[in-house]
Design an enzyme around this catalytic site. Sequence first.
Site, PDB file in Angstrom:
ATOM      1  CB  SER A  29       4.520   1.240 -20.226  1.00  0.00           C
ATOM      2  OG  SER A  29       4.434   0.607 -18.974  1.00  0.00           O
ATOM      3  CG  ASN A  30       6.519  -3.537 -17.992  1.00  0.00           C
ATOM      4  OD1 ASN A  30       7.685  -3.395 -17.641  1.00  0.00           O
ATOM      5  ND2 ASN A  30       5.491  -3.289 -17.193  1.00  0.00           N
ATOM      6  CG  MET A  70      -4.639  -7.318 -16.815  1.00  0.00           C
ATOM      7  SD  MET A  70      -3.547  -7.310 -15.370  1.00  0.00           S
ATOM      8  CE  MET A  70      -4.739  -7.041 -14.074  1.00  0.00           C
ATOM      9  NE  ARG A  71      -9.239 -13.463 -18.997  1.00  0.00           N
ATOM     10  CZ  ARG A  71     -10.394 -13.325 -18.352  1.00  0.00           C
ATOM     11  NH1 ARG A  71     -10.735 -12.144 -17.849  1.00  0.00           N
ATOM     12  NH2 ARG A  71     -11.195 -14.353 -18.185  1.00  0.00           N
ATOM     13  CG  HIS A  98       3.406  -9.635  -9.569  1.00  0.00           C
ATOM     14  ND1 HIS A  98       2.067  -9.632  -9.932  1.00  0.00           N
ATOM     15  CD2 HIS A  98       3.426  -9.415  -8.228  1.00  0.00           C
ATOM     16  CE1 HIS A  98       1.330  -9.430  -8.854  1.00  0.00           C
ATOM     17  NE2 HIS A  98       2.126  -9.297  -7.805  1.00  0.00           N
ATOM     18  CB  THR A 148       5.232 -22.271 -11.950  1.00  0.00           C
ATOM     19  OG1 THR A 148       4.827 -21.351 -10.939  1.00  0.00           O
ATOM     20  CG2 THR A 148       6.749 -22.307 -12.032  1.00  0.00           C
ATOM     21  CG  LEU A 170      -1.918 -15.406 -10.211  1.00  0.00           C
ATOM     22  CD1 LEU A 170      -1.967 -15.206 -11.708  1.00  0.00           C
ATOM     23  CD2 LEU A 170      -3.164 -14.857  -9.545  1.00  0.00           C
ATOM     24  CG  ASP A 171       1.025 -12.890  -9.848  1.00  0.00           C
ATOM     25  OD1 ASP A 171       1.367 -12.821 -11.045  1.00  0.00           O
ATOM     26  OD2 ASP A 171       0.035 -12.287  -9.400  1.00  0.00           O
TER      27      ASP A 171
HETATM   28  C1  GRF Z   1       2.752  -3.453 -14.717  1.00  0.00           C
HETATM   29  O1  GRF Z   1       2.836  -2.865 -13.450  1.00  0.00           O
HETATM   30  C2  GRF Z   1       3.075  -4.917 -14.646  1.00  0.00           C
HETATM   31  O2  GRF Z   1       4.028  -5.243 -13.676  1.00  0.00           O
HETATM   32  C3  GRF Z   1       1.753  -5.511 -14.244  1.00  0.00           C
HETATM   33  O3  GRF Z   1       0.794  -4.754 -14.919  1.00  0.00           O
HETATM   34  C4  GRF Z   1       1.311  -3.469 -15.233  1.00  0.00           C
HETATM   35  C5  GRF Z   1       1.239  -3.351 -16.716  1.00  0.00           C
HETATM   36  O4  GRF Z   1       1.648  -2.099 -17.175  1.00  0.00           O
HETATM   37  N1  GRF Z   1       1.710  -6.925 -14.495  1.00  0.00           N
HETATM   38  P1  GRF Z   1       1.960  -1.905 -18.716  1.00  0.00           P
HETATM   39  O5  GRF Z   1       0.745  -2.387 -19.487  1.00  0.00           O
HETATM   40  O6  GRF Z   1       3.175  -2.718 -19.043  1.00  0.00           O
HETATM   41  O7  GRF Z   1       2.176  -0.439 -18.886  1.00  0.00           O
END
Ligand code: GRF
Length: 234
Positions: A22-23, A103-104, A122, A154, A157-158
């Site tokens: 969605s982002n 997610m990696r 994040h 950087t 992580l996060d």
């Molecule tokens: C979001 O909350 C983003 O901040 C996090 O993972 C989620 C991903 O959501 N890193 P989407 O795949 O963008 O819907």
Amino acid sequence: MAPMQTRLPRAPLVILISGRGSNMRSLVESAAAGELDCDVAGVISNRADAAGLEWAAGRGIATRVVDHRGSQDRRDFDTAIAAAVTDLAGNHPTPWVALAGFMRILGDGFVDRHAGRLVNIHPSLLPLYPGLHTHRQALADGALLHGATVHLVTPKLDHGPIVGQAVVPVLAGDSEPALADRVLSMEHRLYPMALQWLVTGRVSLAAGRVLLDGSDRSHQRVLRHPLLQADAAR
Ligand code: GRF
């Protein structure tokens, strides 16, 4: 006759996802609406079943799957991701790379190569709650405020210079999904806004802190959820 205005080509943006995307959609739609000055050159997922891939392909955006399970180790995976970014970006020397629910963990080599142009969103007010289950942690802590952060990536992580943040209230009786939805609605506004500041050259760094147009502008860089604005007006 007046000389013709030549528009500079917009820099390519490659978006990395792992799931829903969605982002990614909010970045693509902002670019299409002329609110984000870069060309979405492609979307890469480490999972073939990421729902966001189908959406992107349906919009005519080039997609690639770089399955981490096909790589021997992180360095191998990094090399494969880097090759896909370079390919999608048409060998542009300095593409923008946006992590959007990717997610990696990317290795130092990849991060260094794209330093300053590698951005992440994040779902917490960093430096609080790096890693997973941020909404659960905010609820468990009884936090009154929670939110999301866009930061330059950087090797840690996060972590990394904070470009912008969105703040939401945590409400009595909130469930994890309800809080996640409230944060996500703000993420969709925050990510294109912060990335636009970056791609238009408005962001600089001073002692590890981001400046916007050369000054702190912290008010401008924090988005407030509508419920917070209503509270403030009371
Ligand atoms: C979001 O909350 C983003 O901040 C996090 O993972 C989620 C991903 O959501 N890193 P989407 O795949 O963008 O819907």
